[in-house]
Design a protein around this motif. Structure first.
Motif, PDB file in Angstrom:
ATOM      1  N   PHE A  80       0.828  -1.206   0.000  1.00 15.85           N
ATOM      2  CA  PHE A  80       0.000   0.000   0.000  1.00 15.85           C
ATOM      3  C   PHE A  80       0.863   1.258   0.000  1.00 15.85           C
ATOM      4  CE2 PHE A  80      -2.225   3.274   2.534  1.00 15.85           C
ATOM      5  CZ  PHE A  80      -3.262   3.546   1.648  1.00 15.85           C
ATOM      6  N   LEU A  81       1.909   1.264   0.849  1.00 18.52           N
ATOM      7  CA  LEU A  81       2.785   2.427   0.912  1.00 18.52           C
ATOM      8  C   LEU A  81       3.534   2.618  -0.397  1.00 18.52           C
ATOM      9  CD1 LEU A  81       4.292   1.955   4.489  1.00 18.52           C
ATOM     10  CD2 LEU A  81       2.462   3.502   3.792  1.00 18.52           C
ATOM     11  N   LYS A  82       3.994   1.522  -0.969  1.00 19.23           N
ATOM     12  CA  LYS A  82       4.716   1.618  -2.241  1.00 19.23           C
ATOM     13  C   LYS A  82       3.800   2.093  -3.349  1.00 19.23           C
ATOM     14  CE  LYS A  82       7.539  -1.178  -5.329  1.00 19.23           C
ATOM     15  NZ  LYS A  82       8.047  -2.518  -5.611  1.00 19.23           N
ATOM     16  N   ALA A  83       2.567   1.617  -3.338  1.00 17.99           N
ATOM     17  CA  ALA A  83       1.602   2.048  -4.349  1.00 17.99           C
ATOM     18  C   ALA A  83       1.301   3.528  -4.216  1.00 17.99           C
ATOM     19  CB  ALA A  83       0.317   1.237  -4.222  1.00 17.99           C
ATOM     20  N   GLN A  84       1.362   4.069  -3.000  1.00 15.03           N
ATOM     21  CA  GLN A  84       1.149   5.491  -2.814  1.00 15.03           C
ATOM     22  C   GLN A  84       2.327   6.297  -3.349  1.00 15.03           C
ATOM     23  OE1 GLN A  84       0.328   5.534   1.484  1.00 15.03           O
ATOM     24  NE2 GLN A  84      -1.630   6.476   0.996  1.00 15.03           N
ATOM     25  N   ILE A  85       3.536   5.803  -3.113  1.00 15.26           N
ATOM     26  CA  ILE A  85       4.714   6.560  -3.529  1.00 15.26           C
ATOM     27  C   ILE A  85       4.810   6.640  -5.049  1.00 15.26           C
ATOM     28  CG2 ILE A  85       7.231   6.505  -3.572  1.00 15.26           C
ATOM     29  CD1 ILE A  85       7.168   5.455  -0.738  1.00 15.26           C
ATOM     30  N   ASN A  86       4.580   5.544  -5.736  1.00 17.41           N
ATOM     31  CA  ASN A  86       4.761   5.534  -7.185  1.00 17.41           C
ATOM     32  C   ASN A  86       3.868   6.532  -7.924  1.00 17.41           C
ATOM     33  OD1 ASN A  86       6.606   3.611  -6.650  1.00 17.41           O
ATOM     34  ND2 ASN A  86       5.415   1.884  -7.398  1.00 17.41           N
ATOM     35  N   PRO A  87       2.536   6.540  -7.710  1.00 19.04           N
ATOM     36  CA  PRO A  87       1.709   7.550  -8.379  1.00 19.04           C
ATOM     37  C   PRO A  87       2.088   8.968  -7.976  1.00 19.04           C
ATOM     38  CG  PRO A  87       0.358   5.770  -7.529  1.00 19.04           C
ATOM     39  CD  PRO A  87       1.724   5.581  -6.964  1.00 19.04           C
ATOM     40  N   HIS A  88       2.484   9.162  -6.716  1.00 20.77           N
ATOM     41  CA  HIS A  88       2.884  10.486  -6.257  1.00 20.77           C
ATOM     42  C   HIS A  88       4.044  11.009  -7.109  1.00 20.77           C
ATOM     43  CE1 HIS A  88       3.666  13.822  -3.628  1.00 20.77           C
ATOM     44  NE2 HIS A  88       4.862  13.357  -3.287  1.00 20.77           N
ATOM     45  N   PHE A  89       5.050  10.182  -7.299  1.00 22.48           N
ATOM     46  CA  PHE A  89       6.184  10.574  -8.136  1.00 22.48           C
ATOM     47  C   PHE A  89       5.776  10.728  -9.602  1.00 22.48           C
ATOM     48  CE2 PHE A  89       9.029   8.518 -11.215  1.00 22.48           C
ATOM     49  CZ  PHE A  89       9.977   9.507 -11.336  1.00 22.48           C
ATOM     50  N   PHE A  90       4.982   9.787 -10.074  1.00 22.08           N
ATOM     51  CA  PHE A  90       4.634   9.761 -11.495  1.00 22.08           C
ATOM     52  C   PHE A  90       3.875  11.022 -11.918  1.00 22.08           C
ATOM     53  CE2 PHE A  90       1.672   8.443 -14.909  1.00 22.08           C
ATOM     54  CZ  PHE A  90       2.598   8.114 -15.881  1.00 22.08           C
ATOM     55  N   PHE A  91       2.872  11.398 -11.155  1.00 22.40           N
ATOM     56  CA  PHE A  91       2.065  12.554 -11.544  1.00 22.40           C
ATOM     57  C   PHE A  91       2.832  13.861 -11.370  1.00 22.40           C
ATOM     58  CE2 PHE A  91      -1.417   9.484 -10.648  1.00 22.40           C
ATOM     59  CZ  PHE A  91      -1.965   9.479 -11.923  1.00 22.40           C
ATOM     60  N   ASN A  92       3.685  13.953 -10.375  1.00 21.46           N
ATOM     61  CA  ASN A  92       4.522  15.145 -10.242  1.00 21.46           C
ATOM     62  C   ASN A  92       5.440  15.307 -11.441  1.00 21.46           C
ATOM     63  OD1 ASN A  92       3.373  15.809  -7.829  1.00 21.46           O
ATOM     64  ND2 ASN A  92       5.158  15.323  -6.566  1.00 21.46           N
ATOM     65  N   THR A  93       6.027  14.186 -11.900  1.00 23.58           N
ATOM     66  CA  THR A  93       6.929  14.242 -13.039  1.00 23.58           C
ATOM     67  C   THR A  93       6.187  14.578 -14.318  1.00 23.58           C
ATOM     68  OG1 THR A  93       8.283  12.562 -11.955  1.00 23.58           O
ATOM     69  CG2 THR A  93       8.729  13.000 -14.273  1.00 23.58           C
ATOM     70  N   LEU A  94       5.001  14.047 -14.499  1.00 27.31           N
ATOM     71  CA  LEU A  94       4.204  14.384 -15.676  1.00 27.31           C
ATOM     72  C   LEU A  94       3.893  15.872 -15.730  1.00 27.31           C
ATOM     73  CD1 LEU A  94       1.633  11.447 -16.106  1.00 27.31           C
ATOM     74  CD2 LEU A  94       3.584  12.034 -17.555  1.00 27.31           C
ATOM     75  N   ASN A  95       3.625  16.463 -14.572  1.00 30.91           N
ATOM     76  CA  ASN A  95       3.394  17.912 -14.534  1.00 30.91           C
ATOM     77  C   ASN A  95       4.630  18.673 -14.980  1.00 30.91           C
ATOM     78  OD1 ASN A  95       0.758  17.685 -13.628  1.00 30.91           O
ATOM     79  ND2 ASN A  95       1.362  17.700 -11.460  1.00 30.91           N
ATOM     80  N   ASN A  96       5.810  18.189 -14.592  1.00 27.78           N
ATOM     81  CA  ASN A  96       7.047  18.827 -15.029  1.00 27.78           C
ATOM     82  C   ASN A  96       7.221  18.740 -16.540  1.00 27.78           C
ATOM     83  OD1 ASN A  96       7.544  19.286 -12.327  1.00 27.78           O
ATOM     84  ND2 ASN A  96       8.928  17.536 -12.099  1.00 27.78           N
ATOM     85  N   ILE A  97       6.948  17.556 -17.087  1.00 28.54           N
ATOM     86  CA  ILE A  97       7.100  17.379 -18.547  1.00 28.54           C
ATOM     87  C   ILE A  97       6.076  18.217 -19.294  1.00 28.54           C
ATOM     88  CG2 ILE A  97       6.952  15.685 -20.410  1.00 28.54           C
ATOM     89  CD1 ILE A  97       8.086  13.625 -18.527  1.00 28.54           C
ATOM     90  N   TYR A  98       4.881  18.308 -18.761  1.00 18.83           N
ATOM     91  CA  TYR A  98       3.853  19.144 -19.393  1.00 18.83           C
ATOM     92  C   TYR A  98       4.321  20.594 -19.478  1.00 18.83           C
ATOM     93  CZ  TYR A  98      -0.486  21.717 -20.067  1.00 18.83           C
ATOM     94  OH  TYR A  98      -1.449  22.576 -20.545  1.00 18.83           O
ATOM     95  N   ALA A  99       4.965  21.076 -18.409  1.00 20.79           N
ATOM     96  CA  ALA A  99       5.488  22.442 -18.435  1.00 20.79           C
ATOM     97  C   ALA A  99       6.590  22.580 -19.473  1.00 20.79           C
ATOM     98  CB  ALA A  99       6.000  22.821 -17.049  1.00 20.79           C
ATOM     99  N   LEU A 100       7.404  21.524 -19.652  1.00 22.67           N
ATOM    100  CA  LEU A 100       8.485  21.574 -20.639  1.00 22.67           C
ATOM    101  C   LEU A 100       7.963  21.635 -22.074  1.00 22.67           C
ATOM    102  CD1 LEU A 100      11.077  19.033 -19.176  1.00 22.67           C
ATOM    103  CD2 LEU A 100      11.389  21.492 -19.457  1.00 22.67           C
ATOM    104  N   THR A 101       6.843  20.989 -22.352  1.00 18.99           N
ATOM    105  CA  THR A 101       6.298  20.983 -23.714  1.00 18.99           C
ATOM    106  C   THR A 101       5.914  22.382 -24.179  1.00 18.99           C
ATOM    107  OG1 THR A 101       4.078  20.527 -22.867  1.00 18.99           O
ATOM    108  CG2 THR A 101       5.449  18.631 -23.469  1.00 18.99           C
ATOM    109  N   LEU A 102       5.666  23.269 -23.255  1.00 17.85           N
ATOM    110  CA  LEU A 102       5.313  24.647 -23.612  1.00 17.85           C
ATOM    111  C   LEU A 102       6.538  25.494 -23.899  1.00 17.85           C
ATOM    112  CD1 LEU A 102       2.586  25.260 -20.873  1.00 17.85           C
ATOM    113  CD2 LEU A 102       2.259  24.454 -23.214  1.00 17.85           C
TER     114      LEU A 102
END
Length: 355
Positions: free
Chosen positions: A168-190
């Motif tokens: 459960f804890l690992k499953a929480q960490i992975n999406p937390h990292f994944f969505f934060n990183t996607l937000n960073n890449i989204y900012a880079l595309t602009l």
């Protein structure tokens, strides 16, 4: 491994065989050693009947009476039933003694001259001692088996709880990292498409590590450090020149197993709270090895408008990391937090025993 399982499987059986062999020796052989007296054949028949009664009583008590009465909070019924069993055995022995006329036959074997009087009930005391001894052993064995079964069940439940909690804890960490990183890449595309492509390639490599290389519960330290390095480089793509990031990996690297995704939250916390778009900031990440110990030192510039606490304002990553450390490395880690160093930095130091 197979030999170990085989031996464990047959240890209880071997113990029972040895136990009954010892009782059989005491009943049939020990009495004939050191004596020239020849006991009547019917005496040995009687001993065989007594042996069978002891075997039956032993397993009746351990397999039926103790589990169904004593362990079911029915001590009165258990005691009464046990007394009935003892009386029944004594009545059977009395009938055998009378039917075979054993008191007289045994007396003649010891006194051929016919002197003295046969002891009609002399057999009761030693047989009663044997009955009580076997009942005590039978009850103790049943209670010990019950205790072992309960202990194994508690251990299995605790392991299942720990495994599910870690998942459960690992499953929480992975999406937390994944969505934060996607937000960073989204900012880079602009800003820069080519840089965004490079970021996507790096992210795919990192997610491959998360999805496939972390499923066994442990990973190699080299892979974990490569993952952290990829994360730092990915974060640097969107930082300004006002931010200085330094990473010092261990040299030389002594590869050892480590829990996956364990170091990332500390690094992620530094980027979240130690970066400013207006002021110069620094993030220093140093990883060292001393024999079996891993030392992680993360320092970042402290800003008054950002919460530096590991417990509040930082999402779920670090809170879960504390819990994972408690579960995976109990008594084998030290986490020190200095919320403001003399140089005005926020510092986290983790010492982890990887032995």
């Amino acid at each position: 491994m197979a030999a170990t399982l085989f031996s464990r499987r047959y240890v209880p059986l071997l113990s029972h065989v040895l136990g009954w062999g010892l009782l059989g020796y005491l009943l049939f052989f020990s009495q004939s050693f050191g004596s020239e007296i020849r006991l009547p054949d019917l005496f040995w028949v009687r001993q065989g009947i007594f042996f069978c009664l002891m075997v039956g009583m032993f397993y009746l008590n351990s397999q039926v009476l103790v589990p169904r009465l004593l362990l079911q909070d029915q001590p009165s019924r258990y005691t009464m039933t046990l007394m009935g069993v003892i009386i029944g055995i004594l009545l059977i022995l009395w009938a055998v003694e009378s039917w075979f006329n054993l008191p007289i036959l045994v007396h003649r074997a010891f006194h051929p001259d016919g002197k003295g009087h046969p002891k009609t009930y002399g057999w009761i005391q030693p047989n009663m001692f044997t009955i009580l001894l076997m009942l005590g052993m039978s009850t103790s064995l049943s209670l010990l088996q019950k205790w072992q079964a309960d202990a194994n069940l508690r251990l299995a439940l605790e392991q299942a709880k720990t495994t599910s909690e870690l998942s459960f804890l690992k499953a929480q960490i992975n999406p937390h990292f994944f969505f934060n990183t996607l937000n960073n890449i989204y900012a880079l595309t602009l800003l820069d498409v080519e840089t965004a492509r490079e970021a996507l390639h790096r992210l795919s490599r990192m997610m491959r590590y998360v999805l496939y290389d972390t499923q066994t519960g442990t990973t190699l330290l080299s892979k974990e450090l490569a993952f952290v390095s990829d994360y730092i480089q990915l974060m640097q793509l969107r930082l300004t020149d006002k931010v200085t990031v330094t990473l010092t990996p261990p040299s030389p690297l002594n590869d050892r197993p480590i829990a996956p995704m364990l170091l990332l939250p500390f690094v992620e916390n530094a980027f979240k709270h130690g970066v400013s778009a207006l002021h110069s900031s620094q993030i220093h990440i140093a990883i060292q090895q001393q024999q079996n110990q891993l030392l992680l030192d993360v320092r970042n510039t402290l800003f008054l408008d950002k919460s530096p606490s590991l417990e509040t304002g930082n999402g779920i990553g670090l809170t879960n990391t504390r819990r994972r450390l408690d579960l995976l490395y109990p008594g084998r880690y030290a986490l020190q937090i200095n919320e403001q160093t003399p140089s005005g930095e926020y510092q986290v130091q983790l010492t982890l025993d990887l032995s």
